[in-house]
Scaffold this motif. Structure first.
Motif, PDB file in Angstrom:
ATOM      1  N   ALA A  15      17.951  44.686 -22.926  1.00 59.38           N
ATOM      2  CA  ALA A  15      18.333  45.957 -23.504  1.00 59.38           C
ATOM      3  C   ALA A  15      19.791  46.263 -23.183  1.00 59.38           C
ATOM      4  CB  ALA A  15      17.446  47.063 -22.970  1.00 59.38           C
ATOM      5  N   ALA A  16      20.400  47.111 -24.014  1.00 63.07           N
ATOM      6  CA  ALA A  16      21.768  47.554 -23.751  1.00 63.07           C
ATOM      7  C   ALA A  16      21.809  48.233 -22.384  1.00 63.07           C
ATOM      8  CB  ALA A  16      22.219  48.520 -24.837  1.00 63.07           C
ATOM      9  N   LEU A  19      20.950  52.213 -22.246  1.00 59.82           N
ATOM     10  CA  LEU A  19      19.761  52.795 -22.864  1.00 59.82           C
ATOM     11  C   LEU A  19      18.506  51.953 -22.654  1.00 59.82           C
ATOM     12  CD1 LEU A  19      20.973  54.334 -26.257  1.00 59.82           C
ATOM     13  CD2 LEU A  19      20.618  55.419 -24.055  1.00 59.82           C
ATOM     14  N   TYR A  23      14.065  52.631 -23.720  1.00 60.21           N
ATOM     15  CA  TYR A  23      13.170  51.789 -24.526  1.00 60.21           C
ATOM     16  C   TYR A  23      12.262  50.966 -23.629  1.00 60.21           C
ATOM     17  CZ  TYR A  23      16.069  52.865 -28.612  1.00 60.21           C
ATOM     18  OH  TYR A  23      16.735  53.508 -29.629  1.00 60.21           O
ATOM     19  N   TYR A  65       6.872  44.434 -31.073  1.00 57.93           N
ATOM     20  CA  TYR A  65       8.069  44.018 -31.798  1.00 57.93           C
ATOM     21  C   TYR A  65       8.896  45.217 -32.268  1.00 57.93           C
ATOM     22  CZ  TYR A  65       9.776  39.551 -33.612  1.00 57.93           C
ATOM     23  OH  TYR A  65      10.457  38.394 -33.800  1.00 57.93           O
ATOM     24  N   THR A  66       8.199  46.299 -32.609  1.00 54.56           N
ATOM     25  CA  THR A  66       8.884  47.476 -33.163  1.00 54.56           C
ATOM     26  C   THR A  66       8.396  48.740 -32.473  1.00 54.56           C
ATOM     27  OG1 THR A  66       7.299  48.164 -34.843  1.00 54.56           O
ATOM     28  CG2 THR A  66       8.730  46.334 -35.415  1.00 54.56           C
ATOM     29  N   VAL A  67       9.113  49.834 -32.694  1.00 51.55           N
ATOM     30  CA  VAL A  67       8.611  51.119 -32.210  1.00 51.55           C
ATOM     31  C   VAL A  67       7.538  51.619 -33.170  1.00 51.55           C
ATOM     32  CG1 VAL A  67      10.706  51.781 -31.025  1.00 51.55           C
ATOM     33  CG2 VAL A  67      10.425  52.411 -33.410  1.00 51.55           C
TER      34      VAL A  67
ATOM     35  N   ASN B  21      15.232  48.912 -46.852  1.00 49.52           N
ATOM     36  CA  ASN B  21      14.072  49.138 -46.002  1.00 49.52           C
ATOM     37  C   ASN B  21      14.518  49.660 -44.638  1.00 49.52           C
ATOM     38  OD1 ASN B  21      11.744  49.227 -44.576  1.00 49.52           O
ATOM     39  ND2 ASN B  21      11.201  47.080 -44.849  1.00 49.52           N
ATOM     40  N   LEU B  26      13.848  49.467 -37.085  1.00 51.31           N
ATOM     41  CA  LEU B  26      13.003  49.919 -35.969  1.00 51.31           C
ATOM     42  C   LEU B  26      12.544  48.780 -35.072  1.00 51.31           C
ATOM     43  CD1 LEU B  26      10.873  52.676 -37.723  1.00 51.31           C
ATOM     44  CD2 LEU B  26      12.913  52.932 -36.319  1.00 51.31           C
ATOM     45  N   TYR B  27      12.997  47.545 -35.369  1.00 54.52           N
ATOM     46  CA  TYR B  27      12.670  46.449 -34.446  1.00 54.52           C
ATOM     47  C   TYR B  27      13.355  46.695 -33.114  1.00 54.52           C
ATOM     48  CZ  TYR B  27      10.456  43.787 -38.116  1.00 54.52           C
ATOM     49  OH  TYR B  27       9.599  43.392 -39.098  1.00 54.52           O
ATOM     50  N   LEU B  28      12.610  46.490 -32.046  1.00 56.47           N
ATOM     51  CA  LEU B  28      13.158  46.738 -30.705  1.00 56.47           C
ATOM     52  C   LEU B  28      14.355  45.849 -30.404  1.00 56.47           C
ATOM     53  CD1 LEU B  28       9.788  47.258 -28.848  1.00 56.47           C
ATOM     54  CD2 LEU B  28      11.666  48.912 -28.946  1.00 56.47           C
ATOM     55  N   LEU B  31      17.103  47.931 -31.743  1.00 50.13           N
ATOM     56  CA  LEU B  31      17.323  49.185 -31.010  1.00 50.13           C
ATOM     57  C   LEU B  31      17.846  48.937 -29.598  1.00 50.13           C
ATOM     58  CD1 LEU B  31      14.113  51.100 -32.126  1.00 50.13           C
ATOM     59  CD2 LEU B  31      16.447  51.514 -32.890  1.00 50.13           C
ATOM     60  N   ARG B  32      17.393  47.827 -28.990  1.00 49.35           N
ATOM     61  CA  ARG B  32      17.803  47.542 -27.617  1.00 49.35           C
ATOM     62  C   ARG B  32      19.131  46.801 -27.537  1.00 49.35           C
ATOM     63  NH1 ARG B  32      11.852  45.455 -25.728  1.00 49.35           N
ATOM     64  NH2 ARG B  32      11.181  47.354 -24.654  1.00 49.35           N
ATOM     65  N   SER B  33      19.680  46.411 -28.672  1.00 50.44           N
ATOM     66  CA  SER B  33      20.913  45.632 -28.634  1.00 50.44           C
ATOM     67  C   SER B  33      22.103  46.527 -28.290  1.00 50.44           C
ATOM     68  CB  SER B  33      21.151  44.953 -29.986  1.00 50.44           C
ATOM     69  OG  SER B  33      21.560  45.905 -30.940  1.00 50.44           O
ATOM     70  N   LEU B  38      21.114  52.147 -36.664  1.00 50.50           N
ATOM     71  CA  LEU B  38      20.093  53.182 -36.754  1.00 50.50           C
ATOM     72  C   LEU B  38      19.949  53.625 -38.201  1.00 50.50           C
ATOM     73  CD1 LEU B  38      21.019  55.285 -33.598  1.00 50.50           C
ATOM     74  CD2 LEU B  38      19.187  53.614 -33.835  1.00 50.50           C
ATOM     75  N   LEU B  94      24.760  54.415 -29.787  1.00 47.71           N
ATOM     76  CA  LEU B  94      23.483  53.753 -29.545  1.00 47.71           C
ATOM     77  C   LEU B  94      22.291  54.592 -29.983  1.00 47.71           C
ATOM     78  CD1 LEU B  94      24.315  52.480 -25.958  1.00 47.71           C
ATOM     79  CD2 LEU B  94      24.406  51.157 -28.077  1.00 47.71           C
ATOM     80  N   PHE B  95      22.487  55.917 -29.988  1.00 39.35           N
ATOM     81  CA  PHE B  95      21.417  56.829 -30.389  1.00 39.35           C
ATOM     82  C   PHE B  95      22.063  58.170 -30.722  1.00 39.35           C
ATOM     83  CE2 PHE B  95      17.407  59.243 -29.850  1.00 39.35           C
ATOM     84  CZ  PHE B  95      16.550  58.411 -30.539  1.00 39.35           C
TER      85      PHE B  95
END
Lengths: 67, 185
Positions: A15-16, A19, A23, A65-67, B21, B26-28, B31-33, B38, B94-95
């Motif tokens: 993860a970054a 953040l 997550y 894999y996703t939220v 799409n 919403l793939y983690l 989001l975590r990268s 977003l 990031l958010f």
């Protein structure tokens, strides 16, 4: 095609730095009283604030894999 | 976020995305990268003329929005003024870092944010016996990247100033949607 609820065994990228916690799973189910408050909560504001979203991102060694 | 009939028009307000799409984001792994994409959009108003069936659209706020909320209790389906959204103030964030209040009648904008804070959906709660549409508070669960802990933010929706912050001794994972249920006594 991946679906929203697909579970796979996968090493997700790290993860970054700032953040990653936001997550990551929260396993604690707790009741807290006397929390630290800055300012004042309006006296008329009394009730329950309910928020949905992911609480845990893996089951054992299997990651979502996703939220 | 809202729709109502006005002067022989149906007014339809929504957050519009140009993505094919938006759920792909919403793939983690995204989001975590360090550079997540977003899914956000602009606030757009469609006016559908009930006589001619002609449809026109205008952009009310071109920034990058998500999580739109209004005073649903008193203004859902009615002529209204205020939309509250979470927004990205720059593409690399990031958010969501700010809560925006948009007056759809005048176009005026008020925003609130706090350094190192990432903000979730802002839920509007009308004040008891409120006479004005924006007389109430906004509730948002924030994540403080400095402390790595969450807190509940309470904003005065009239002024968009911070009323109170309640600190939690733990993190809550970023949520999606929420609601406030008043005690009935």
């Amino acid at each position: 095609m991946k679906t929203s609820f697909e579970l796979i065994k996968n090493d997700l990228p790290p993860a970054a730095p700032n953040l990653s916690i936001a997550y990551s799973s929260q396993y604690d189910e707790i009741t807290l009283e006397n929390l630290r408050i800055d300012g004042e909560v309006p006296t008329w504001l009394s009730g329950s604030f309910v928020s949905n979203g992911p609480g845990q991102f893996e089951v054992g060694t299997t990651h979502f894999y996703t939220v | 976020m809202n729709a109502y009939e006005h002067d022989n028009n149906i007014i339809l307000d929504l957050v519009c995305q140009s993505l094919e799409n938006p759920y792909d984001n919403l793939y983690l792994s995204n989001l975590r990268s360090n550079k997540p994409t977003l899914s956000t959009g602009e606030i757009r108003r469609y006016c559908i003329n009930l006589h001619s069936a002609n449809c026109e659209s205008i952009t009310l706020s071109a920034n990058t929005h998500e999580f739109p909320r209004i005073n649903y209790k008193n203004y859902n389906g009615n002529h209204y003024q205020y939309i509250y959204t979470a927004l990205l103030t720059s593409p690399g964030e990031l958010f969501f870092t700010q809560i925006q209040k948009l007056n759809v009648q005048t176009g005026s904008i008020q925003r609130w944010g706090k350094k190192n804070y990432y903000l979730g959906e802002a839920v509007f709660v009308p004040k008891t016996d409120s006479q004005q549409e924006d007389d109430g508070v906004l509730l948002s669960i924030a994540f403080n990247a400095s402390t790595q802990l969450s807190s509940l933010i309470i904003l005065d929706a009239l002024s968009m100033h911070l009323v109170a912050e309640i600190y939690l001794p733990l993190h809550l994972p970023f949520g999606l949607h929420g609601n406030f249920y008043k005690n009935t006594q």
